[in-house]
Motif scaffolding. Sequence first.
Motif, PDB file in Angstrom:
ATOM      1  N   GLY A 171       0.778  -1.237   0.000  1.00  0.00           N
ATOM      2  CA  GLY A 171       0.000   0.000   0.000  1.00  0.00           C
ATOM      3  C   GLY A 171       0.801   1.273   0.000  1.00  0.00           C
ATOM      4  N   SER A 172       2.128   1.167   0.190  1.00  0.00           N
ATOM      5  CA  SER A 172       2.968   2.370   0.183  1.00  0.00           C
ATOM      6  C   SER A 172       4.425   1.970  -0.002  1.00  0.00           C
ATOM      7  N   ILE A 173       5.220   2.962  -0.394  1.00  0.00           N
ATOM      8  CA  ILE A 173       6.658   2.718  -0.542  1.00  0.00           C
ATOM      9  C   ILE A 173       7.293   2.433   0.815  1.00  0.00           C
ATOM     10  N   THR A 174       6.831   3.151   1.835  1.00  0.00           N
ATOM     11  CA  THR A 174       7.392   2.943   3.180  1.00  0.00           C
ATOM     12  C   THR A 174       7.146   1.515   3.660  1.00  0.00           C
ATOM     13  N   ALA A 175       5.905   1.042   3.531  1.00  0.00           N
ATOM     14  CA  ALA A 175       5.579  -0.317   3.983  1.00  0.00           C
ATOM     15  C   ALA A 175       6.308  -1.365   3.157  1.00  0.00           C
ATOM     16  N   ALA A 176       6.441  -1.098   1.849  1.00  0.00           N
ATOM     17  CA  ALA A 176       7.150  -2.046   0.984  1.00  0.00           C
ATOM     18  C   ALA A 176       8.623  -2.129   1.367  1.00  0.00           C
ATOM     19  N   ALA A 177       9.227  -0.982   1.680  1.00  0.00           N
ATOM     20  CA  ALA A 177      10.639  -0.964   2.083  1.00  0.00           C
ATOM     21  C   ALA A 177      10.855  -1.756   3.359  1.00  0.00           C
ATOM     22  N   GLU A 178       9.925  -1.613   4.307  1.00  0.00           N
ATOM     23  CA  GLU A 178      10.035  -2.377   5.552  1.00  0.00           C
ATOM     24  C   GLU A 178       9.889  -3.870   5.288  1.00  0.00           C
ATOM     25  N   ARG A 179       8.944  -4.238   4.429  1.00  0.00           N
ATOM     26  CA  ARG A 179       8.728  -5.650   4.125  1.00  0.00           C
ATOM     27  C   ARG A 179       9.942  -6.259   3.435  1.00  0.00           C
ATOM     28  N   LEU A 180      10.543  -5.510   2.514  1.00  0.00           N
ATOM     29  CA  LEU A 180      11.680  -6.027   1.748  1.00  0.00           C
ATOM     30  C   LEU A 180      13.010  -5.807   2.453  1.00  0.00           C
ATOM     31  N   GLN A 181      12.984  -5.017   3.550  1.00  0.00           N
ATOM     32  CA  GLN A 181      14.193  -4.692   4.330  1.00  0.00           C
ATOM     33  C   GLN A 181      15.241  -3.978   3.476  1.00  0.00           C
ATOM     34  N   ILE A 182      14.740  -3.005   2.715  1.00  0.00           N
ATOM     35  CA  ILE A 182      15.630  -2.123   1.954  1.00  0.00           C
ATOM     36  C   ILE A 182      15.172  -0.688   2.205  1.00  0.00           C
ATOM     37  N   SER A 183      15.932   0.294   1.748  1.00  0.00           N
ATOM     38  CA  SER A 183      15.597   1.691   2.019  1.00  0.00           C
ATOM     39  C   SER A 183      14.481   2.187   1.119  1.00  0.00           C
ATOM     40  N   GLN A 184      13.781   3.240   1.582  1.00  0.00           N
ATOM     41  CA  GLN A 184      12.715   3.825   0.776  1.00  0.00           C
ATOM     42  C   GLN A 184      13.244   4.403  -0.537  1.00  0.00           C
ATOM     43  N   PRO A 185      14.396   5.123  -0.533  1.00  0.00           N
ATOM     44  CA  PRO A 185      14.910   5.646  -1.808  1.00  0.00           C
ATOM     45  C   PRO A 185      15.207   4.529  -2.824  1.00  0.00           C
ATOM     46  N   THR A 186      15.658   3.377  -2.323  1.00  0.00           N
ATOM     47  CA  THR A 186      15.928   2.258  -3.238  1.00  0.00           C
ATOM     48  C   THR A 186      14.639   1.773  -3.890  1.00  0.00           C
ATOM     49  N   VAL A 187      13.576   1.696  -3.094  1.00  0.00           N
ATOM     50  CA  VAL A 187      12.286   1.280  -3.640  1.00  0.00           C
ATOM     51  C   VAL A 187      11.808   2.287  -4.682  1.00  0.00           C
ATOM     52  N   SER A 188      11.877   3.562  -4.361  1.00  0.00           N
ATOM     53  CA  SER A 188      11.419   4.599  -5.287  1.00  0.00           C
ATOM     54  C   SER A 188      12.204   4.563  -6.590  1.00  0.00           C
ATOM     55  N   THR A 189      13.522   4.399  -6.481  1.00  0.00           N
ATOM     56  CA  THR A 189      14.374   4.354  -7.671  1.00  0.00           C
ATOM     57  C   THR A 189      14.023   3.155  -8.548  1.00  0.00           C
ATOM     58  N   MET A 190      13.796   2.001  -7.937  1.00  0.00           N
ATOM     59  CA  MET A 190      13.483   0.799  -8.706  1.00  0.00           C
ATOM     60  C   MET A 190      12.122   0.913  -9.392  1.00  0.00           C
ATOM     61  N   ILE A 191      11.155   1.542  -8.726  1.00  0.00           N
ATOM     62  CA  ILE A 191       9.835   1.728  -9.344  1.00  0.00           C
ATOM     63  C   ILE A 191       9.961   2.641 -10.570  1.00  0.00           C
ATOM     64  N   ARG A 192      10.697   3.772 -10.430  1.00  0.00           N
ATOM     65  CA  ARG A 192      10.887   4.673 -11.570  1.00  0.00           C
ATOM     66  C   ARG A 192      11.575   3.964 -12.724  1.00  0.00           C
ATOM     67  N   ARG A 193      12.540   3.100 -12.389  1.00  0.00           N
ATOM     68  CA  ARG A 193      13.279   2.385 -13.434  1.00  0.00           C
ATOM     69  C   ARG A 193      12.373   1.398 -14.175  1.00  0.00           C
ATOM     70  N   VAL A 194      11.501   0.718 -13.419  1.00  0.00           N
ATOM     71  CA  VAL A 194      10.559  -0.210 -14.067  1.00  0.00           C
ATOM     72  C   VAL A 194       9.639   0.541 -15.013  1.00  0.00           C
ATOM     73  N   GLU A 195       9.130   1.689 -14.550  1.00  0.00           N
ATOM     74  CA  GLU A 195       8.240   2.479 -15.406  1.00  0.00           C
ATOM     75  C   GLU A 195       8.963   2.964 -16.650  1.00  0.00           C
ATOM     76  N   ASP A 196      10.214   3.407 -16.493  1.00  0.00           N
ATOM     77  CA  ASP A 196      10.984   3.881 -17.649  1.00  0.00           C
ATOM     78  C   ASP A 196      11.238   2.743 -18.640  1.00  0.00           C
ATOM     79  N   GLN A 197      11.606   1.597 -18.112  1.00  0.00           N
ATOM     80  CA  GLN A 197      11.928   0.472 -19.001  1.00  0.00           C
ATOM     81  C   GLN A 197      10.701  -0.039 -19.743  1.00  0.00           C
ATOM     82  N   LEU A 198       9.547   0.009 -19.092  1.00  0.00           N
ATOM     83  CA  LEU A 198       8.322  -0.468 -19.731  1.00  0.00           C
ATOM     84  C   LEU A 198       7.634   0.622 -20.550  1.00  0.00           C
ATOM     85  N   GLY A 199       7.963   1.867 -20.261  1.00  0.00           N
ATOM     86  CA  GLY A 199       7.276   2.964 -20.931  1.00  0.00           C
ATOM     87  C   GLY A 199       5.846   3.104 -20.465  1.00  0.00           C
TER      88      GLY A 199
END
Length: 308
Positions: free
Chosen positions: A25-53
């Motif tokens: 439901g959020s980047i913060t909750a996803a980061a906690e679940r995956l045990q990675i930082s919020q900026p890493t999650v945000s960066t990966m989401i932007r990259r997926v969107e860019d790669q898929l267009g």
Amino acid sequence: MNLVAPLRSLSLRQLEVFYAVVSAGSITAAAERLQISQPTVSTMIRRVEDQLGLALFLKERGRLVPSNEGRVLYEALQRNFRHFQAIADTITYLQRDVSQRMSIATIQPLSSGLIAHALKDFMAERVDARMHLLIRPRKAVYEAVASDGVDLGISFGTGEAKAEGLEVEQVCVGRIYCIMPKGHPLEAHDVVTHAQLNAWPQVSYPPSHQWLYLIYEKVLGNAPPEPVLTVENVNSVYPNVENGIGVGLVDEFSLRFHSKDRLSFRPFEPRIDVTIELIYPHRKGSDLTGTFVRHFRKVCAQMTAAPI
């Protein structure tokens, strides 16, 4: 159509991060679940969107929500991620002390009687062992052993395994019995002959399908009377004989472990021998396999020494 091309630019980790953001439901909750930082999650989401267009998320009232495209992708991942989880669970299972795991391929008539008794004694000794029992048709047992897919095969001996170059050990020899419902006239005989058997309706096996039919055909010729009922395996003969549909021929080993409350049995003549054989894969057997084989030989010896 190249179905793989759209996925080549994405990693499984990127899809996992996208899935976590939607489900949490959020980047913060996803980061906690995956045990990675919020900026890493945000960066990966932007990259997926860019790669898929594609814009996979929209902002509504300050919250990140999946777009129509994002929901469609999430639903596809939801259907398929459980398969990835199954693969992960399997890998974990395989990584746990491989030396204590063993798989056996066998045929149905031996699985619930002889092998079950051997497993009971074996697992009482090797309490840490974890076993997997595959119940397969006879030819599939040979194929499983030949491909090194199991640690041991156990089947009735027909010569096929040896012909395929597999190492075979004959463990014990039994014989064929005629079974009949309680109170049947054949109970008056000490043995049942070919002529006596053919005087009654029979429950048997489809021609050229079942191992017992082939052995029977070799001894008695290729023109036995047509059975009133054909079944796919030995275990299916018993209930139909008990219900009075006909008499039948079964192997000694399944007979020993079947209830005699509703049926009688007599040795069949001319004698038809049935052997049990162990079939070994090409790779070297483990200590666990050797221990099980010792218990199996012991149970076979005890069983064949006792009356039915």
